[in-house]
Design a protein around this motif. Structure first.
Motif, mmCIF file in Angstrom:
data_model
loop_
_atom_site.group_PDB
_atom_site.id
_atom_site.type_symbol
_atom_site.label_atom_id
_atom_site.label_comp_id
_atom_site.label_asym_id
_atom_site.label_seq_id
_atom_site.Cartn_x
_atom_site.Cartn_y
_atom_site.Cartn_z
ATOM 1 N N ASP A 195 1.251 -0.751 -0.150
ATOM 2 C CA ASP A 195 -0.091 0.197 -0.344
ATOM 3 C C ASP A 195 0.723 1.857 0.122
ATOM 4 N N CYS A 196 0.878 1.981 -0.924
ATOM 5 C CA CYS A 196 1.850 3.081 -1.063
ATOM 6 C C CYS A 196 1.172 4.435 -1.254
ATOM 7 N N GLY A 197 -0.091 3.983 -1.094
ATOM 8 C CA GLY A 197 -0.972 5.382 -1.132
ATOM 9 C C GLY A 197 -1.382 6.162 -2.387
ATOM 10 N N GLY A 198 -1.161 5.974 -4.099
ATOM 11 C CA GLY A 198 -0.798 6.332 -4.756
ATOM 12 C C GLY A 198 0.433 6.765 -5.333
ATOM 13 N N ALA A 199 1.506 6.701 -4.181
ATOM 14 C CA ALA A 199 3.134 7.036 -4.626
ATOM 15 C C ALA A 199 3.328 6.599 -5.770
ATOM 16 N N CYS A 200 4.631 7.448 -6.336
ATOM 17 C CA CYS A 200 5.502 6.812 -7.142
ATOM 18 C C CYS A 200 6.751 6.184 -7.338
ATOM 19 N N VAL A 201 7.054 4.915 -7.106
ATOM 20 C CA VAL A 201 7.223 3.773 -6.324
ATOM 21 C C VAL A 201 8.427 3.558 -7.441
ATOM 22 N N ASP A 202 9.911 3.372 -6.947
ATOM 23 C CA ASP A 202 11.120 2.779 -7.513
ATOM 24 C C ASP A 202 11.495 1.543 -7.352
ATOM 25 N N GLU A 203 12.876 1.131 -7.829
ATOM 26 C CA GLU A 203 13.295 0.232 -7.495
ATOM 27 C C GLU A 203 13.607 0.108 -5.854
ATOM 28 N N LYS A 246 25.068 -14.256 -11.286
ATOM 29 C CA LYS A 246 24.418 -13.533 -11.604
ATOM 30 C C LYS A 246 22.343 -13.766 -11.564
ATOM 31 N N ALA A 247 21.910 -13.190 -11.512
ATOM 32 C CA ALA A 247 20.646 -12.907 -10.678
ATOM 33 C C ALA A 247 19.733 -11.890 -11.177
ATOM 34 N N HIS A 248 18.828 -11.894 -12.109
ATOM 35 C CA HIS A 248 18.024 -10.110 -11.696
ATOM 36 C C HIS A 248 17.014 -10.677 -11.751
ATOM 37 N N VAL A 249 15.563 -9.992 -10.640
ATOM 38 C CA VAL A 249 14.025 -10.339 -10.336
ATOM 39 C C VAL A 249 13.419 -8.817 -11.435
ATOM 40 N N PHE A 250 12.368 -9.432 -11.657
ATOM 41 C CA PHE A 250 12.061 -8.349 -12.887
ATOM 42 C C PHE A 250 10.625 -8.469 -11.950
ATOM 43 N N ARG A 251 10.082 -7.284 -11.723
ATOM 44 C CA ARG A 251 8.809 -6.982 -10.889
ATOM 45 C C ARG A 251 7.912 -6.304 -11.972
ATOM 46 N N LEU A 252 7.238 -7.511 -12.641
ATOM 47 C CA LEU A 252 6.134 -6.996 -13.328
ATOM 48 C C LEU A 252 4.517 -5.689 -12.701
ATOM 49 N N GLY A 253 4.245 -5.398 -14.000
ATOM 50 C CA GLY A 253 2.871 -4.509 -13.801
ATOM 51 C C GLY A 253 2.083 -6.085 -14.295
ATOM 52 N N GLY A 254 0.724 -5.298 -14.886
ATOM 53 C CA GLY A 254 -0.418 -5.952 -15.049
ATOM 54 C C GLY A 254 -0.387 -6.282 -15.815
ATOM 55 N N ILE A 255 0.137 -7.658 -16.614
ATOM 56 C CA ILE A 255 0.952 -8.355 -17.960
ATOM 57 C C ILE A 255 -0.784 -8.475 -19.223
ATOM 58 N N VAL A 297 4.301 2.859 -10.849
ATOM 59 C CA VAL A 297 5.697 2.357 -10.396
ATOM 60 C C VAL A 297 6.662 2.796 -11.437
ATOM 61 N N SER A 298 7.277 3.579 -11.319
ATOM 62 C CA SER A 298 8.327 3.673 -12.128
ATOM 63 C C SER A 298 9.239 2.831 -13.317
ATOM 64 N N ASN A 299 9.034 3.315 -13.977
ATOM 65 C CA ASN A 299 10.447 2.439 -14.942
ATOM 66 C C ASN A 299 11.750 2.949 -15.704
ATOM 67 N N ALA A 300 11.985 3.910 -14.777
ATOM 68 C CA ALA A 300 12.862 5.014 -15.161
ATOM 69 C C ALA A 300 14.391 3.517 -15.835
ATOM 70 N N HIS A 301 14.918 3.464 -14.561
ATOM 71 C CA HIS A 301 15.905 2.081 -14.655
ATOM 72 C C HIS A 301 16.279 1.163 -15.863
ATOM 73 N N MET A 302 14.792 1.029 -16.129
ATOM 74 C CA MET A 302 14.595 -0.183 -17.162
ATOM 75 C C MET A 302 15.280 0.362 -18.482
ATOM 76 N N LYS A 303 14.535 1.975 -18.234
ATOM 77 C CA LYS A 303 14.940 2.596 -19.792
ATOM 78 C C LYS A 303 16.349 3.135 -19.789
ATOM 79 N N ASN A 304 16.529 3.369 -18.411
ATOM 80 C CA ASN A 304 18.378 3.515 -18.447
ATOM 81 C C ASN A 304 19.543 3.209 -17.968
ATOM 82 N N GLU A 305 18.762 1.108 -17.904
ATOM 83 C CA GLU A 305 19.805 1.094 -17.458
ATOM 84 C C GLU A 305 20.024 -0.309 -18.571
ATOM 85 N N LEU A 306 19.090 -0.829 -18.958
ATOM 86 C CA LEU A 306 18.449 -1.734 -20.144
ATOM 87 C C LEU A 306 18.522 -1.199 -21.735
ATOM 88 N N ALA A 307 18.350 0.012 -21.860
ATOM 89 C CA ALA A 307 18.027 0.937 -23.221
ATOM 90 C C ALA A 307 17.137 0.187 -23.482
#
Length: 351
Positions: free
Chosen positions: A163-171, A202-211, A318-328
């Motif tokens: 519950d984030c109360g509508g806040a914009c959240v990043d990783e 090396k491992a990654h976790v992808f937190r997906l939105g509604g698919i 949910v912010s996707n800035a890191h996906m865009k900046n780092e994964l291009a």
């Protein structure tokens, strides 16, 4: 409507080709099948050693879409499902699948991990059990200690933020899951990262939105005229829901393989968090414009289904800035509008 401000450098969405040099490995099991349906060991040792081999734990909606893309690019792909019926259906589509029992994993499943170079975990937690693979932690660790695995990714959910109360959240936003399934998701994230760390992988976790995607979208729900599921009903009143098209999930997966980013966790969502009422209203408009045979009665029934008062309880943008900046990653479908339009455009008359 206010949304997260997202920015970053993008690249053109061109299918990535991977030719990663691999160490020699033992002969692949016979159930590993190349995209031309020829057993890999029949194509020669050199070809076998040079090919990327993906194993997907959980051939669900994302797994099937990703498999088809990888096969088109020359990968060797295998995966698991939990029923003979689904296995037969997938094999008819040219997929190579083995049955998996969460309570008693057969050694064929674990042995298959020894032959893969890449592992995607797309199995949701099970109530009362948790992650069905991690419950066999010692067997999994011993298996992964002796593999040529170059990449591992666990598909999670943005529900772990709670519950984030509508806040914009990043990783970096504190995780605080509020329901049992979200808590199990978070535990699975931590479990897979630890197992990979212990095995030196090396491992990654992808937190997906509604698919969503072809066959699984607001457009499909309207056309099929099916009643809302319980999970859909629970999401009706939300003002913000972050979504992502399955094709963009696959883009992010391939980018993480290619770029080998340092970050372990990424949010994978589009740019346009919106209410289900808004999304279904847009989907209805698209359907009615293309297929006039849809009755007004059905339209009104659907509109009323999504007319409940919105609330900020449990919501987040949910912010996707890191996906865009780092994964291009340049999103193919940055909004539900472009995503739903593409689904409608690809459909023949479904009525």
């Amino acid at each position: 409507m206010e949304i997260c401000q997202l920015s970053g450098r993008f690249f053109s969405a061109v299918p990535l080709q991977f030719n990663v040099g691999l160490r020699k490995s033992s002969r692949a099991p016979k159930f590993l099948v190349c995209s031309n349906r020829v057993n890999c060991y029949q194509t020669g040792k050199t070809d076998q050693d040079s090919r990327n081999r993906m194993f997907i734990l959980g051939m669900g909606f994302v797994g099937q879409f990703f498999t088809q893309e990888l096969l088109n690019e020359g990968w060797v792909v295998s995966g698991t499902c939990t029923s003979m019926k689904k296995r037969n259906e997938l094999e008819q589509r040219g997929f190579n699948v083995i049955l998996f029992d969460a309570n008693q994993p057969e050694m064929s499943t674990m042995n298959s991990l020894k032959s893969c170079t890449h592992l995607l975990v797309s199995i949701p937690p099970v109530m009362g059990i948790g992650d069905p693979i991690l419950q066999h932690g010692e067997l999994l660790r011993s298996t992964l200690m002796d593999v040529n695995l170059q990449w591992l990714c666990y598909l999670s959910s943005t529900s772990v933020y709670g519950d984030c109360g509508g806040a914009c959240v990043d990783e970096g936003y504190p995780v605080s899951p509020t329901n049992e399934m979200a808590k199990l998701r978070l535990a699975a994230e931590q479990g897979w990262l630890k197992v990979a760390h212990d095995a030196g992988i090396k491992a990654h976790v992808f937190r997906l939105g509604g698919i969503y995607g072809p066959g699984r979208s607001a457009v499909d729900t309207i056309i099929k005229r099916e009643p809302l599921s319980e999970s859909q009903k629970r999401r009706v009143s939300k003002q913000f829901t972050s979504r992502v098209h399955v094709a963009d999930i696959c883009q992010a997966l391939k980018a993480s393989i290619h770029k080998k980013p340092a970050r372990r966790i990424y949010n994978i969502v589009d740019d346009d968090p919106a209410s289900r009422k808004e999304v279904f209203a847009y989907a209805l408009d698209l359907v009615e414009k293309k297929w006039h045979s849809l009755t007004k009665e059905t339209t009104h029934e659907r509109a009323e289904s999504f007319g409940q008062k919105a609330s900020l309880r449990g919501e987040k943008r949910v912010s996707n800035a890191h996906m865009k900046n780092e994964l291009a990653v340049q999103l193919l479908y940055p909004s539900y509008k472009s995503g739903l339009q593409s689904i409608v455009d690809q459909m023949e008359n479904p009525f």
